[in-house]
Design a protein around this motif. Sequence first.
Motif, mmCIF file in Angstrom:
data_model
loop_
_atom_site.group_PDB
_atom_site.id
_atom_site.type_symbol
_atom_site.label_atom_id
_atom_site.label_comp_id
_atom_site.label_asym_id
_atom_site.label_seq_id
_atom_site.Cartn_x
_atom_site.Cartn_y
_atom_site.Cartn_z
ATOM 1 N N MET A 21 0.830 -1.187 -0.041
ATOM 2 C CA MET A 21 -0.172 -0.126 -0.097
ATOM 3 C C MET A 21 1.035 1.321 0.005
ATOM 4 N N ALA A 22 0.628 2.018 -0.997
ATOM 5 C CA ALA A 22 1.381 3.481 -0.824
ATOM 6 C C ALA A 22 0.459 4.334 -0.394
ATOM 7 N N LEU A 23 0.866 5.014 0.803
ATOM 8 C CA LEU A 23 -0.208 6.079 1.453
ATOM 9 C C LEU A 23 0.716 7.361 1.801
ATOM 10 N N THR A 24 0.115 8.332 1.381
ATOM 11 C CA THR A 24 0.238 9.773 1.505
ATOM 12 C C THR A 24 -0.387 10.477 2.374
ATOM 13 N N ARG A 25 -0.026 11.042 3.257
ATOM 14 C CA ARG A 25 -0.696 11.818 4.370
ATOM 15 C C ARG A 25 -0.111 13.084 5.030
ATOM 16 N N ASN A 26 -1.097 14.127 4.861
ATOM 17 C CA ASN A 26 -0.833 15.108 5.794
ATOM 18 C C ASN A 26 -1.961 15.410 6.676
ATOM 19 N N ASP A 27 -1.943 16.912 7.138
ATOM 20 C CA ASP A 27 -2.956 17.208 8.005
ATOM 21 C C ASP A 27 -4.309 17.322 7.308
ATOM 22 N N PHE A 28 -4.630 17.370 6.005
ATOM 23 C CA PHE A 28 -5.603 17.726 5.393
ATOM 24 C C PHE A 28 -6.121 16.360 4.458
ATOM 25 N N CYS A 29 -5.504 15.403 4.231
ATOM 26 C CA CYS A 29 -5.945 14.605 3.159
ATOM 27 C C CYS A 29 -5.038 12.971 3.575
#
Length: 91
Positions: A21-29
């Motif tokens: 799984m490639a997961l990208t995360r920040n405070d908004f999404c």
Amino acid sequence: MRLQDQFQEILKDAESLGYVMALTRNDFCVHERKGIYKKVSFKGMMGLAVNPDIDLRLFMSAWKSAFAVNENDRKSLQFLVKMVRLYIRSI
């Protein structure tokens, strides 16, 4: 465990991890994709991982650090990038 900051080499070898799984995360999404990292390429500080499942444009100048993490036998590579946290998790 902190890894050496050899981001391009790590990503070029990511195909050997198989289906992830490639997961990208920040405070908004949060953005998740599952697949195999194939044909990862770089030209200078720009990178591409383009295939039917994982389609990423990589701006390497913003990448800061890399970690190998094992949380309750859930293994991942985690990359800290300016304003974003990226994960590659085994499934």
